[in-house]
Design a protein around this motif. Structure first.
Motif, mmCIF file in Angstrom:
data_model
loop_
_atom_site.group_PDB
_atom_site.id
_atom_site.type_symbol
_atom_site.label_atom_id
_atom_site.label_comp_id
_atom_site.label_asym_id
_atom_site.label_seq_id
_atom_site.Cartn_x
_atom_site.Cartn_y
_atom_site.Cartn_z
ATOM 1 N N LYS A 166 0.784 -0.941 0.146
ATOM 2 C CA LYS A 166 0.490 -0.093 -0.221
ATOM 3 C C LYS A 166 0.922 1.308 -0.137
ATOM 4 N N ASP A 167 1.596 1.413 0.994
ATOM 5 C CA ASP A 167 2.572 3.044 0.754
ATOM 6 C C ASP A 167 3.564 2.989 -0.574
ATOM 7 N N LYS A 168 3.768 1.589 -0.837
ATOM 8 C CA LYS A 168 4.304 1.661 -2.115
ATOM 9 C C LYS A 168 3.387 2.924 -3.472
ATOM 10 N N ARG A 169 2.396 1.482 -3.233
ATOM 11 C CA ARG A 169 0.985 2.175 -4.358
ATOM 12 C C ARG A 169 0.728 3.811 -3.835
ATOM 13 N N LYS A 170 0.516 4.084 -3.181
ATOM 14 C CA LYS A 170 0.265 5.558 -2.350
ATOM 15 C C LYS A 170 1.584 6.581 -3.134
ATOM 16 N N LYS A 171 3.044 5.983 -2.703
ATOM 17 C CA LYS A 171 4.281 7.388 -2.635
ATOM 18 C C LYS A 171 3.834 7.272 -4.411
ATOM 19 N N LYS A 172 3.539 5.936 -5.406
ATOM 20 C CA LYS A 172 3.508 6.365 -7.056
ATOM 21 C C LYS A 172 2.206 7.178 -7.430
ATOM 22 N N LYS A 173 1.016 7.202 -6.616
ATOM 23 C CA LYS A 173 -0.080 7.734 -6.822
ATOM 24 C C LYS A 173 0.956 9.436 -6.626
ATOM 25 N N ASN A 174 1.512 9.396 -5.795
ATOM 26 C CA ASN A 174 1.591 11.062 -5.116
ATOM 27 C C ASN A 174 2.525 11.783 -6.699
ATOM 28 N N LEU A 175 3.501 10.768 -6.150
ATOM 29 C CA LEU A 175 4.368 11.035 -7.519
ATOM 30 C C LEU A 175 3.422 11.600 -9.523
ATOM 31 N N MET A 176 2.930 10.959 -9.518
ATOM 32 C CA MET A 176 1.906 11.529 -10.409
ATOM 33 C C MET A 176 0.891 12.282 -10.504
ATOM 34 N N GLU A 177 0.546 12.541 -8.880
ATOM 35 C CA GLU A 177 0.123 14.081 -9.133
ATOM 36 C C GLU A 177 0.530 15.251 -9.095
ATOM 37 N N ARG A 178 2.140 15.395 -8.136
ATOM 38 C CA ARG A 178 3.086 16.358 -8.568
ATOM 39 C C ARG A 178 3.442 16.199 -9.764
ATOM 40 N N ALA A 179 3.811 14.965 -11.259
ATOM 41 C CA ALA A 179 3.721 15.787 -12.237
ATOM 42 C C ALA A 179 3.055 16.383 -13.380
ATOM 43 N N GLN A 180 1.512 15.842 -12.605
ATOM 44 C CA GLN A 180 0.402 16.204 -13.770
ATOM 45 C C GLN A 180 0.617 17.295 -12.801
ATOM 46 N N LYS A 181 0.405 18.418 -11.922
ATOM 47 C CA LYS A 181 0.882 19.601 -11.072
ATOM 48 C C LYS A 181 1.366 19.942 -12.184
ATOM 49 N N GLN A 182 2.978 19.899 -11.901
ATOM 50 C CA GLN A 182 3.963 20.823 -13.113
ATOM 51 C C GLN A 182 3.667 20.682 -13.614
ATOM 52 N N HIS A 183 3.063 20.100 -14.908
ATOM 53 C CA HIS A 183 2.450 19.667 -16.260
ATOM 54 C C HIS A 183 1.850 21.005 -15.919
ATOM 55 N N SER A 184 0.723 20.787 -15.806
ATOM 56 C CA SER A 184 -0.067 22.296 -15.345
ATOM 57 C C SER A 184 0.230 23.601 -15.369
ATOM 58 N N ILE A 185 0.864 23.606 -14.659
ATOM 59 C CA ILE A 185 1.970 24.412 -13.939
ATOM 60 C C ILE A 185 2.527 25.028 -15.818
ATOM 61 N N PHE A 186 3.085 24.827 -16.260
ATOM 62 C CA PHE A 186 4.305 24.775 -17.292
ATOM 63 C C PHE A 186 3.601 25.161 -17.690
ATOM 64 N N LEU A 187 2.078 24.348 -18.742
ATOM 65 C CA LEU A 187 1.303 24.701 -19.554
ATOM 66 C C LEU A 187 0.469 26.690 -19.449
ATOM 67 N N ALA A 188 0.201 27.045 -18.317
ATOM 68 C CA ALA A 188 -0.024 27.407 -18.070
ATOM 69 C C ALA A 188 0.722 29.103 -18.498
ATOM 70 N N THR A 189 2.038 29.238 -17.489
ATOM 71 C CA THR A 189 3.018 29.515 -17.832
ATOM 72 C C THR A 189 3.395 30.097 -19.366
ATOM 73 N N ASP A 190 3.639 29.359 -19.989
ATOM 74 C CA ASP A 190 3.800 28.996 -21.757
ATOM 75 C C ASP A 190 2.941 30.411 -22.631
ATOM 76 N N ARG A 191 0.876 29.448 -21.804
ATOM 77 C CA ARG A 191 0.362 30.737 -22.437
ATOM 78 C C ARG A 191 0.303 32.077 -21.687
ATOM 79 N N ALA A 192 0.549 32.142 -20.689
ATOM 80 C CA ALA A 192 0.766 33.303 -20.855
ATOM 81 C C ALA A 192 1.974 34.299 -21.233
ATOM 82 N N SER A 193 3.017 33.776 -21.429
ATOM 83 C CA SER A 193 4.122 34.505 -21.743
ATOM 84 C C SER A 193 3.763 34.483 -23.825
ATOM 85 N N GLN A 194 2.332 33.883 -24.216
ATOM 86 C CA GLN A 194 2.861 33.591 -25.735
ATOM 87 C C GLN A 194 1.517 35.109 -25.587
#
Length: 241
Positions: A213-241
């Motif tokens: 269970k701990d391994k699955r939870k860590k993996k889920k947290n990593l996926m959520e952080r990666a998705q969040k960082q990706h969303s921030i990157f897309l928003a910054t890229d649109r603002a710069s345009q």
């Protein structure tokens, strides 16, 4: 004339006494006793150089060797490594033909072994044969604990489970076929185990362990952080345009 006859009679009597004395001396010498010589003790005939040649009826003739010299002795019992062999003409001491034997009953049957060896069925062993145990009090081999053959290895398990773990233990056993002659003689091990790899690591339909269970939870947290960082990157890229 009478004086001469008397002298002749005395001379004849002296000769008779002398011959009788010499005959008695010859018979005594034939017995083989040479005064206080200990070698000739118990002998019927004896030599100063070779010792006893013939022994009295109840004694045993033993040929002792000392370096290059050998001489006969008459003994009540044979020394270590020999046994008494009785015969009509003369009893003799014969050597035991068994290796590491201290005293024997006959040529091929030992009754006592040398120090450090165990007696078993008239023979001497450094270690008792299979199926027999050593008795230190008497230095003999007695019937030991007899066990049967090993069974097949059992199922690999852990905590009474055959799944849910990567490694477990498998066990095999054997039965006691014959108990030892004495309770102090131990039996060999009748069960042994070894490490094994489980055929099924995850139990089907079962609950996963806390570690999983701990391994699955860590993996889920990593996926959520990666998705969040990706969303921030897309928003910054649109603002710069």
């Amino acid at each position: 004339m009478q004086f001469r006859l008397f002298s002749f009679a005395l001379l004849v009597l002296n000769c008779v006494d002398y011959s009788h004395c010499q005959a008695g001396r010859w018979r005594r010498s034939k017995r083989g006793h040479y005064g206080p010589n200990p070698i000739c003790k118990g002998c019927l005939s004896c030599s100063k150089d070779n010792g006893c040649i013939r022994c009295q009826h109840k004694l045993f003739f033993f040929l002792r060797r000392e370096g290059m010299r050998q001489y006969g002795e008459c003994l009540h019992s044979c020394p270590s490594g020999y046994y008494g062999l009785r015969a009509p003409d003369m009893n003799r001491c014969s050597r035991c033909r068994i290796e590491n034997c201290d005293s024997c009953f006959s040529r091929d049957f030992c009754t006592k072994c040398k120090a450090g060896f165990y007696l078993h069925r008239g023979r001497c062993f450094g270690e008792c044969p299979d199926g027999f145990a050593s008795l230190e009090e008497t230095m003999e081999c007695v019937e030991g604990c007899e066990v049967g053959p090993w069974s097949e290895w059992g199922t690999c398990s852990r905590n009474n489970k055959t799944c849910g773990f990567k490694w477990g233990l498998e066990t095999r056993t054997r039965q006691i076929v014959k108990k030892p002659a004495k309770d102090t003689i131990p039996c060999p091990t009748i069960a042994e185990s070894r490490r094994c790899k489980m055929a099924v690591r995850h139990c089907p339909g079962g609950r996963r362990t806390a570690k999983t269970k701990d391994k699955r939870k860590k993996k889920k947290n990593l996926m959520e952080r990666a998705q969040k960082q990706h969303s921030i990157f897309l928003a910054t890229d649109r603002a710069s345009q």
